[in-house]
Design an enzyme around this catalytic site. Structure first.
Site, PDB file in Angstrom:
ATOM      1  N   GLY A 390      29.183  68.248  65.539  1.00  0.00           N
ATOM      2  CA  GLY A 390      27.908  67.641  65.913  1.00  0.00           C
ATOM      3  C   GLY A 390      27.413  68.224  67.221  1.00  0.00           C
ATOM      4  O   GLY A 390      28.081  69.048  67.852  1.00  0.00           O
ATOM      5  N   PRO A 391      26.223  67.796  67.660  1.00  0.00           N
ATOM      6  CA  PRO A 391      25.652  68.329  68.899  1.00  0.00           C
ATOM      7  C   PRO A 391      26.487  67.940  70.119  1.00  0.00           C
ATOM      8  O   PRO A 391      27.310  67.021  70.053  1.00  0.00           O
ATOM      9  CB  PRO A 391      24.266  67.684  68.960  1.00  0.00           C
ATOM     10  CG  PRO A 391      24.080  66.953  67.685  1.00  0.00           C
ATOM     11  CD  PRO A 391      25.385  66.786  67.034  1.00  0.00           C
ATOM     12  N   PRO A 392      26.263  68.608  71.257  1.00  0.00           N
ATOM     13  CA  PRO A 392      26.997  68.266  72.477  1.00  0.00           C
ATOM     14  C   PRO A 392      26.666  66.852  72.956  1.00  0.00           C
ATOM     15  O   PRO A 392      25.541  66.382  72.814  1.00  0.00           O
ATOM     16  CB  PRO A 392      26.504  69.305  73.496  1.00  0.00           C
ATOM     17  CG  PRO A 392      25.884  70.388  72.691  1.00  0.00           C
ATOM     18  CD  PRO A 392      25.362  69.757  71.459  1.00  0.00           C
ATOM     19  N   GLY A 393      27.679  66.200  73.533  1.00  0.00           N
ATOM     20  CA  GLY A 393      27.451  64.926  74.191  1.00  0.00           C
ATOM     21  C   GLY A 393      27.393  63.716  73.299  1.00  0.00           C
ATOM     22  O   GLY A 393      26.984  62.642  73.752  1.00  0.00           O
ATOM     23  N   VAL A 394      27.808  63.832  72.024  1.00  0.00           N
ATOM     24  CA  VAL A 394      27.720  62.670  71.140  1.00  0.00           C
ATOM     25  C   VAL A 394      29.041  61.904  71.056  1.00  0.00           C
ATOM     26  O   VAL A 394      29.131  60.917  70.322  1.00  0.00           O
ATOM     27  CB  VAL A 394      27.258  63.076  69.720  1.00  0.00           C
ATOM     28  CG1 VAL A 394      25.847  63.605  69.747  1.00  0.00           C
ATOM     29  CG2 VAL A 394      28.207  64.093  69.093  1.00  0.00           C
ATOM     30  N   GLY A 395      30.072  62.358  71.777  1.00  0.00           N
ATOM     31  CA  GLY A 395      31.311  61.593  71.842  1.00  0.00           C
ATOM     32  C   GLY A 395      32.426  62.087  70.953  1.00  0.00           C
ATOM     33  O   GLY A 395      33.324  61.328  70.599  1.00  0.00           O
ATOM     34  N   LYS A 396      32.423  63.386  70.599  1.00  0.00           N
ATOM     35  CA  LYS A 396      33.454  63.917  69.705  1.00  0.00           C
ATOM     36  C   LYS A 396      34.837  63.858  70.372  1.00  0.00           C
ATOM     37  O   LYS A 396      35.814  63.412  69.771  1.00  0.00           O
ATOM     38  CB  LYS A 396      33.105  65.370  69.324  1.00  0.00           C
ATOM     39  CG  LYS A 396      31.806  65.516  68.574  1.00  0.00           C
ATOM     40  CD  LYS A 396      31.550  66.938  68.152  1.00  0.00           C
ATOM     41  CE  LYS A 396      31.369  67.894  69.327  1.00  0.00           C
ATOM     42  NZ  LYS A 396      30.163  67.602  70.121  1.00  0.00           N
ATOM     43  N   THR A 397      34.905  64.327  71.611  1.00  0.00           N
ATOM     44  CA  THR A 397      36.196  64.360  72.309  1.00  0.00           C
ATOM     45  C   THR A 397      36.704  62.961  72.613  1.00  0.00           C
ATOM     46  O   THR A 397      37.896  62.666  72.462  1.00  0.00           O
ATOM     47  CB  THR A 397      36.061  65.177  73.611  1.00  0.00           C
ATOM     48  OG1 THR A 397      35.535  66.471  73.295  1.00  0.00           O
ATOM     49  CG2 THR A 397      37.405  65.342  74.301  1.00  0.00           C
ATOM     50  N   SER A 713      12.845  75.200  56.302  1.00  0.00           N
ATOM     51  CA  SER A 713      12.373  73.814  56.184  1.00  0.00           C
ATOM     52  C   SER A 713      10.911  73.610  56.555  1.00  0.00           C
ATOM     53  O   SER A 713      10.358  72.529  56.329  1.00  0.00           O
ATOM     54  CB  SER A 713      13.256  72.896  57.037  1.00  0.00           C
ATOM     55  OG  SER A 713      13.163  73.251  58.397  1.00  0.00           O
ATOM     56  N   LYS A 756      16.065  64.884  62.130  1.00  0.00           N
ATOM     57  CA  LYS A 756      14.620  65.066  61.984  1.00  0.00           C
ATOM     58  C   LYS A 756      13.893  63.720  61.941  1.00  0.00           C
ATOM     59  O   LYS A 756      12.816  63.559  62.535  1.00  0.00           O
ATOM     60  CB  LYS A 756      14.319  65.872  60.716  1.00  0.00           C
ATOM     61  CG  LYS A 756      14.777  67.333  60.796  1.00  0.00           C
ATOM     62  CD  LYS A 756      14.549  68.057  59.476  1.00  0.00           C
ATOM     63  CE  LYS A 756      14.996  69.507  59.568  1.00  0.00           C
ATOM     64  NZ  LYS A 756      14.818  70.240  58.300  1.00  0.00           N
TER      65      LYS A 756
END
EC number: 3.4.21.53
Length: 817
Positions: A390-397, A713, A756
């Protein structure tokens, strides 16, 4: 030359035997002449010598132990002191007969007889003349034989060759004395002081390190010149042997001296360490052996460790290999072989921990709890391999940290961003100086258990270089069929990683090589909505930053309206990193006021936000009016979340060319071409004149020009823009669309729908046109995020135009003929 028979001045004075003895001088030419003129007796008692040969003029000590020899010496010493000396053919014969002795011998005079404490007799003999046994008269009580003199052939006095041979003999003798460590240097004076030619040859022959057979051969040579040449040959061989021996000994001595020095210094260090209370090397190795007994490893690993420890005991502690071997064994002992933390399978508690640490991300949390449920039911600790993308900063780590807390496992993380060396994963071979294990093994050592939650951060940022491809090395780590015996080059043993719960994170799955991607279960994490960001800021970010800046909730508060203003006006991201930065900026302003004891608003207002953060700069994704023909709102996906974009088109008189600008990629340009060709093919259906395409040029542009854009798209948005331009009709207000088109007019599905939709909502869009196949993506989004949005699902391009275009003419509409 022989070390124990060399004649010195001391030897000649017989000081070893009797301190009162007079000096026996070296044989002079006059003495030699007198000796040669002496008449030999007709018969002599014969003394067999076991291990030496007596030469004329030479003085040697003989030790006699046989009864016959002792009787012979005693009788001769009491009589005329003259005996015949010959060497035995076989040294082993204890009682040699006439057939066991050589025929050629030397007449000797007894100089002194010494009785030894052990009953043996030592006699000092001086050789006089050579003789040959003619006939043995008797063999009892010792051998007695008639003898005849052996004449000696002497060269002429003017024979220069013989003189040169003698000089060579002297020089070689002196060199041999220098090279031999066992011959005293005083022997050089004896050699230099010998004047008699025959005595020099006899003296050197007697003292050379030759066998009895070789010496007997020299004694048997009648010609003095020939005997000198043969002696010189033997001397050359002996000198070469001595030089070679000394060369070898000097090399060995250097190595031995170095080892002795190192050993001595090591012993000193050992003593100093013990005095200071430290642990000596031996004690350290014994301690390793004791610690090894407590480890939970299998028999193979145990044998390997014992072999390596035994190798270390044989090493020199000062060598570089010793340090490497110690590091290797220390790693072996510190690794958590068979050490596992007990999993906590309280799924309700796990859900609470995930909810506490993360707002939103319902799908992700649901999937993680499902994995934990499987672990609980299977109860074999074999963990899944998950990739959160996912995008940076979404809480993956941070999801990984929460999972570790929920399971009660240790948490370790390694960042793979920019890693280009395969040895960082697999380790270096321990033959190299500075070798160490790979990051996987190092992290397990740090964790202290063999089943931690292991975060492989930024797995898509791996790169390959001259040192190998680390992503290929990860194939073994992330393969459940192989990682039960992961091989680290430094460890040189298989290590079980099957109980480790690997969680990889990435921003772009396309950057991960297919074989590695195939080994992981991918869980997609999309961006947060505005509402989610506001909640995250309220619950987590704002309290966290207050504490970081030394403030409390009493010092500063903020409302949801102000947080929403910060989210919409000052951040453009899928995650919340920039939002946290902006909140920290607002709090710092309050912290400065508190520190300087100035007045400030304890509740953040809109004016405070404007003062601190300035004018909002990121509100460009607001919907723009539809007054002008050819302007359509599209939806785009970016690495930081969704966004809206505007498709603009303009018509001018010309020859029917199509210009496309806006830093567009190949796929997007092809979409524009497809759209125009579709319009040309269906001109009559759309109420357009075919002549329009020959009289007017069309220019299509997608702002902003500095931002690269690509993808299919925007296909339906481009086609709608061109039809609006050519018909000069308005596009419906607050409408956005996304979808791919074909030449047949079909609308195909696209990705990134959630991002989107969130972008459309941020931009106050009310209606969205999508491919009917994207309905399943909409169904996955929470209903609360879809409030205020109307979705139109289409299959054909004609449906898009019916929904998007109005019957109203655009502002300043042109009349196209």
């Amino acid at each position: 030359m022989s070390n124990h028979k060399i004649l010195t001045i001391d030897n000649l004075s017989l000081q070893e035997f009797d301190s009162e003895a007079e000096l026996i001088p070296l044989l002079t030419p006059e003495d030699e002449e007198e000796m040669n003129n002496e008449e030999l007796p007709l018969s002599l008692p014969i003394l067999p010598l076991r291990n030496t040969v007596l030469f004329p003029g030479v003085v040697i000590p003989i030790s006699a132990g046989r009864d016959k020899s002792i009787k012979l010496i005693n009788d001769a010493n009491a009589g005329g002191k003259i005996i015949g000396v010959v060497s035995q053919i076989n040294e082993e014969d204890e009682d040699p007969s006439k057939d066991d002795i050589h025929k050629i011998g030397t007449v000797a005079r007894i100089l002194r007889v010494l009785k030894m404490p052990d009953g043996n007799v030592t006699v000092i003999l001086q050789g006089k003349k050579r003789f040959e046994i003619d006939q043995v008269v008797s063999e009892e009580p010792y051998i007695t034989a008639t003898i005849k003199e052996v004449s000696e052939e002497r060269p002429d006095e003017n024979d220069t060759e013989f003189t040169a041979i003698l000089d060579s003999v002297k020089e070689l003798a002196i060199q041999i004395i220098k090279e031999s460590p066992n011959i005293p240097s005083e022997a050089t004076f004896a050699i230099k002081n010998i004047e008699s030619q025959s005595f020099l040859i006899n003296f050197v022959s007697s003292n050379m390190n030759l066998s009895v057979k070789e010496k007997q051969g020299l004694l048997s040579i009648n010609g003095l010149k020939e005997r000198a040449l043969e002696t010189l040959r033997y001397m050359n061989v002996e000198l070469q042997k001595l030089e070679l021996k000394n060369d070898i000994q000097s090399k060995v001595r250097f190595d031995l001296d170095q080892q002795q020095r190192e050993y001595f210094l090591h012993q000193q260090m050992k003593t100093i360490q013990e005095e200071l209370g430290g642990v000596s090397q031996e004690e350290e190795m014994d301690e390793m052996g004791q610690k090894a007994k407590t480890k939970k490893w299998d028999e193979k690993t145990q044998k390997h460790f014992e072999k390596e420890l035994s190798k270390m005991r044989r090493m020199n502690p000062q060598s570089p290999d010793f340090g490497i071997q110690r590091n290797y064994l220390e790693l072996f002992l510190e690794l958590p072989w068979g050490e596992y933390s007990k999993d906590k399978f309280d799924l309700k508690l796990a859900q609470k921990i995930l909810d506490k640490d993360h707002f939103g991300l319902e799908e992700v949390k649901k999937r993680m709890v499902e994995h934990l449920a499987v672990l609980k039911l299977r109860n074999d600790m074999k963990s899944p391999i998950i990739c959160l993308t996912g995008p940076p900063g979404v809480g993956k780590t941070s999801i990984g940290r929460s999972v570790a807390e929920a399971l009660g496992r240790e948490y370790v993380r390694i960042s793979l961003g920019g890693l280009r060396d395969e040895a960082e994963i697999r380790g270096h071979r321990k033959t190299y100086i500075g070798a160490m294990p790979g990051r996987i093994i190092q992290s397990l050592k740090k964790a202290g258990t063999s089943n931690p939650v292991f975060i492989l951060d930024e797995i898509d940022k791996l790169s390959s270089g001259n040192s190998g491809d680390p992503s290929s090395a990860l194939l073994e780590v992330l393969d459940p069929e192989q990682n039960s015996a992961f091989y680290d080059n430094f460890l040189e043993m298989g290590y079980d990683l099957s109980k480790v719960m690997f969680i990889a994170t990435s921003n772009n799955m396309a950057a991960i090589q297919p074989a590695l991607r195939d080994r992981m279960e991918v869980i997609k994490m999309s961006g947060y909505t505005i509402e989610e960001k506001v909640e995250i800021a309220k619950r987590h970010l704002f309290p966290k930053q207050l504490e970081a800046h030394g403030l409390t909730a009493k010092d500063l508060t903020i409302g949801k309206k102000q947080l929403e203003k910060i989210v919409e006006g000052y951040t453009r991201e899928s995650g919340v990193r920039n939002l946290e930065t902006k909140i920290a900026q607002v709090i710092r302003n309050a912290a400065k006021a508190v520190a300087m004891e100035e007045e400030y608003n304890k509740k953040v207002t809109d004016e405070d936000i404007l003062t601190v953060l300035g004018v909002p700069r990121l509100e460009r994704d607001k919907y723009e009016n539809n007054d002008v023909a050819g302007v359509v709102t599209g939806l785009a996906w970016t690495s930081v979340g969704g966004d809206i974009l505007f498709i603009e088109s303009l018509i001018s008189e010309g020859k029917g060319s199509l210009s496309i600008t806006g830093n567009l990629g190949t796929v997007m340009k092809e979409s524009a071409t497809i759209a125009l060709e579709y319009i040309k093919a269906n001109a009559k259906k759309l109420g357009l004149s075919v002549e329009l395409f020959q009289k007017y040029n069309i220019h299509l542009h997608v702002p902003e020009g500095a931002t690269p854009k690509d993808g299919p798209s925007a296909g339906i948005a481009m086609l709608t823009s061109l039809v609006s331009l050519l018909t000069q009709k308005k596009v419906k207000k607050s409408l956005a669309m996304t979808g791919e088109i074909t030449l047949r007019g079909k609308v195909l599905p696209v990705g990134g729908i959630k991002e989107k939709i969130l972008a459309a909502k941020r931009a106050n869009i009310k209606e969205i046109i999508l491919c009917h196949e994207n309905k399943s993506d909409i169904d996955e989004i929470k209903a609360e995020y879809l409030e205020g949005l109307t979705f139109h699902y289409v299959k054909e391009m004609s449906e898009v135009l019916t929904l998007a275009l109005t019957d109203q003419n655009a502002k300043n509409a042109k009349i196209l003929k």
